[in-house]
Design a protein around this motif. Structure first.
Motif, PDB file in Angstrom:
ATOM      1  N   GLY A 183      10.783 -22.717  67.110  1.00  0.00           N
ATOM      2  CA  GLY A 183      10.666 -21.257  67.164  1.00  0.00           C
ATOM      3  C   GLY A 183      11.502 -20.530  66.136  1.00  0.00           C
ATOM      4  O   GLY A 183      11.863 -21.069  65.080  1.00  0.00           O
ATOM      5  N   GLY A 219      15.500 -18.387  69.827  1.00  0.00           N
ATOM      6  CA  GLY A 219      14.872 -17.246  69.186  1.00  0.00           C
ATOM      7  C   GLY A 219      15.745 -16.528  68.171  1.00  0.00           C
ATOM      8  O   GLY A 219      16.706 -17.080  67.626  1.00  0.00           O
ATOM      9  N   GLY A 264      11.737 -18.649  75.940  1.00  0.00           N
ATOM     10  CA  GLY A 264      10.689 -17.894  75.266  1.00  0.00           C
ATOM     11  C   GLY A 264       9.428 -18.724  75.167  1.00  0.00           C
ATOM     12  O   GLY A 264       9.259 -19.727  75.877  1.00  0.00           O
ATOM     13  N   SER A 265       8.547 -18.326  74.258  1.00  0.00           N
ATOM     14  CA  SER A 265       7.243 -18.996  74.156  1.00  0.00           C
ATOM     15  C   SER A 265       7.380 -20.474  73.807  1.00  0.00           C
ATOM     16  O   SER A 265       6.727 -21.334  74.410  1.00  0.00           O
ATOM     17  CB  SER A 265       6.383 -18.286  73.107  1.00  0.00           C
ATOM     18  OG  SER A 265       6.121 -16.957  73.501  1.00  0.00           O
ATOM     19  N   CYS A 276       5.742  -8.760  70.829  1.00  0.00           N
ATOM     20  CA  CYS A 276       4.303  -8.661  70.581  1.00  0.00           C
ATOM     21  C   CYS A 276       3.518  -8.010  71.715  1.00  0.00           C
ATOM     22  O   CYS A 276       2.680  -7.138  71.481  1.00  0.00           O
ATOM     23  CB  CYS A 276       3.710 -10.056  70.339  1.00  0.00           C
ATOM     24  SG  CYS A 276       4.812 -11.270  69.652  1.00  0.00           S
ATOM     25  N   CYS A 302       8.519 -12.305  72.535  1.00  0.00           N
ATOM     26  CA  CYS A 302       7.109 -11.903  72.505  1.00  0.00           C
ATOM     27  C   CYS A 302       6.698 -11.165  73.771  1.00  0.00           C
ATOM     28  O   CYS A 302       6.109 -10.094  73.723  1.00  0.00           O
ATOM     29  CB  CYS A 302       6.222 -13.128  72.300  1.00  0.00           C
ATOM     30  SG  CYS A 302       4.464 -12.723  72.285  1.00  0.00           S
ATOM     31  N   THR A 337       4.781 -16.242  67.329  1.00  0.00           N
ATOM     32  CA  THR A 337       4.692 -16.826  68.666  1.00  0.00           C
ATOM     33  C   THR A 337       3.777 -18.055  68.735  1.00  0.00           C
ATOM     34  O   THR A 337       4.172 -19.089  69.288  1.00  0.00           O
ATOM     35  CB  THR A 337       4.223 -15.755  69.670  1.00  0.00           C
ATOM     36  OG1 THR A 337       5.214 -14.727  69.717  1.00  0.00           O
ATOM     37  CG2 THR A 337       4.031 -16.343  71.048  1.00  0.00           C
TER      38      THR A 337
END
Length: 449
Positions: A304, A142, A15-16, A49, A44, A313
């Motif tokens: 995270g 996450g 993820g981010s 998002c 995200c 994020t």
């Protein structure tokens, strides 16, 4: 003789936060691998998002097309096709998934498209059966939507599923009082779905300023969204007619076509083997970390939404960057989470940074509050009564701004620059000394009384 490992860093979750940490660590010269069991990009980009903001853009056209007539435009025979928007959004998600994958590969990060579990302080086992070692392991797995426990709970959906609906429901019940519930309530309402929000307490968006919460509730009701407070699920059943009958506390049962859960998020830490390395979790299953993201196992770090910090994020990205700079960049860095701006992309949106009025009074004692309650120029000509509210909270002792809170069109876009001023410790006098850009909504920030 120094022990050798297959990798300097092995990251679980692309993820981010995991992507940023892996890319930057590789840029610092580390040999890095990353495992992702679903799609590169994380919540995200894939199911949060980004696709949600695209749905919000689509939803805004409902009011924009209506308002256009007051601005002289003739808009005839306008129709909305959910599948067109849904598929176009998913096409862009595919593009972003590819872009994130390319970014990792272009920085020399090896990607394993499979689940990984920790088997020890320096070892990870992949779903394929391969076991690899790493000097450091970063967990960036996450979180997922929470599903309430009640009979028939499997009949509902979560925000993950909302992006893939075959058709729009005529009636939807959304459970929750946070940002996800309010954002999807606005989206579905603008698309013509009858929306009801149920919440187990009387409070929406409890971390935001009371005045903004009250204003959003007032506007949402005016737009046709219904609310049932002090309501907890008792059971959900499918009726002979094919709809869902929801039984809840303190209210009569109601029939809807879709139930959506937006009741918080749960860290994805089960089954990761964290106990094999002595990694401690808190009571909610989040990974305990220090200010440098280090867990109770010195070779394992976490960033995270799987940690008990702020689930945003940009925060995960900052944490991933700080981890890489600390471990591989020779620059020990901790993320300052004391003044993090945030937004709710409701209709209209909310944006906030710093202390609310209530928190400021509790912390500082004496505060000064400045605000502007106004109708945006566009709403005036469009004939909409909807009003915006801008609020500034200052420390009475030194005039320093400790919080700014906005609700109104483009509030998140306006707040980003103002958040810099709050972070920098500027005063109300600094805002007063700045010439306004007229006519704008943003000028209200330098004209607050």
């Amino acid at each position: 003789m120094a022990e050798t490992y297959d990798y300097d860093l092995f990251t679980i979750g692309a993820g981010s936060g995991g992507t940023r940490a892996s890319r930057v660590s590789a840029g610092h010269g580390a040999k890095v691998a990353i495992a992702e069991e679903y799609r590169v990009g994380g919540t995200c980009v894939i199911r949060g998002c980004v696709p949600k903001k695209m749905l919000i853009y689509g939803a805004h056209f409902a009011e924009d097309l209506e308002d256009a007539q007051r601005f002289g435009w003739t808009v005839d025979n306008c129709t909305f096709d959910w599948k067109t928007l849904r598929d176009n959004v998913q096409d862009d998600v595919d593009r972003l998934n590819g872009a994130y994958t390319d970014t990792l590969e272009n920085h020399g990060v090896e990607i394993f498209h499979e689940r990984a579990e920790i088997t020890g302080p320096h070892s990870v086992k992949l779903a394929s059966g391969r076991e690899v070692t790493a000097k450091y392991i970063l967990v960036a797995c996450g979180a997922r939507p929470h599903v309430p426990e009640c009979g028939g709970s499997d009949l509902g959906i979560t925000s993950n599923d909302a992006f893939h609906l075959e058709e729009l429901p005529k009636r939807i019940l959304i459970a929750g009082g946070g940002y996800i519930a309010n954002e999807f309530a606005g989206i579905f309402n603008e698309f013509g779905t009858k929306v009801t929000i149920i919440n187990r307490s009387k409070t929406l968006l409890r971390q935001y300023d009371q005045a903004l919460r009250d204003r959003l509730l007032q506007i949402s009701i005016a737009k046709g969204i219904d609310f049932r407070f002090d309501a907890e699920f008792e059971s959900i059943e499918r009726t002979d007619e094919g709809c869902l009958r929801v039984h809840m506390s303190n209210h009569e049962p109601m029939d809807v076509d879709c139930v959506m859960y937006a009741t918080g998020r749960v860290p994805n830490t089960e089954g990761l083997g964290l106990e094999n390395a002595g990694v401690e979790l808190d009571e909610k299953g989040a990974i305990k970390v220090d200010e440098y993201s280090q867990t109770s196992c010195e070779s394992i770090y976490a960033v995270g939404d799987c940690t008990p910090r702020i689930q945003l994020t940009p925060v995960a990205i900052r944490e991933g960057q700080a981890f890489a700079d600390t471990i591989f960049g020779g620059n020990k860095t901790a993320v300052d989470l004391s003044c993090v701006p945030s937004a709710v992309f409701s209709h209209p949106p909310i944006a906030s940074v710093g202390l609310t009025e209530g928190d400021a009074k509790n912390k500082l004692g004496s505060v000064k509050v400045y605000q502007s309650d106004f109708r945006p120029m566009k709403n005036v000509l469009a004939g909409r009564d909807e009003r915006s509210l801008y609020k500034m909270v200052c420390d009475a002792a030194n005039d320093r701004i400790v919080g700014i809170h906005l609700i109104g069109p483009d509030a998140p876009e306006i707040l980003q620059a103002a958040a810099v001023a709050v972070k920098a410790g500027l005063t109300k006098a600094d805002f007063d000394a700045t010439v306004a850009i007229h006519p704008t909504m943003a000028e209200e920030l330098v004209l607050l009384k």
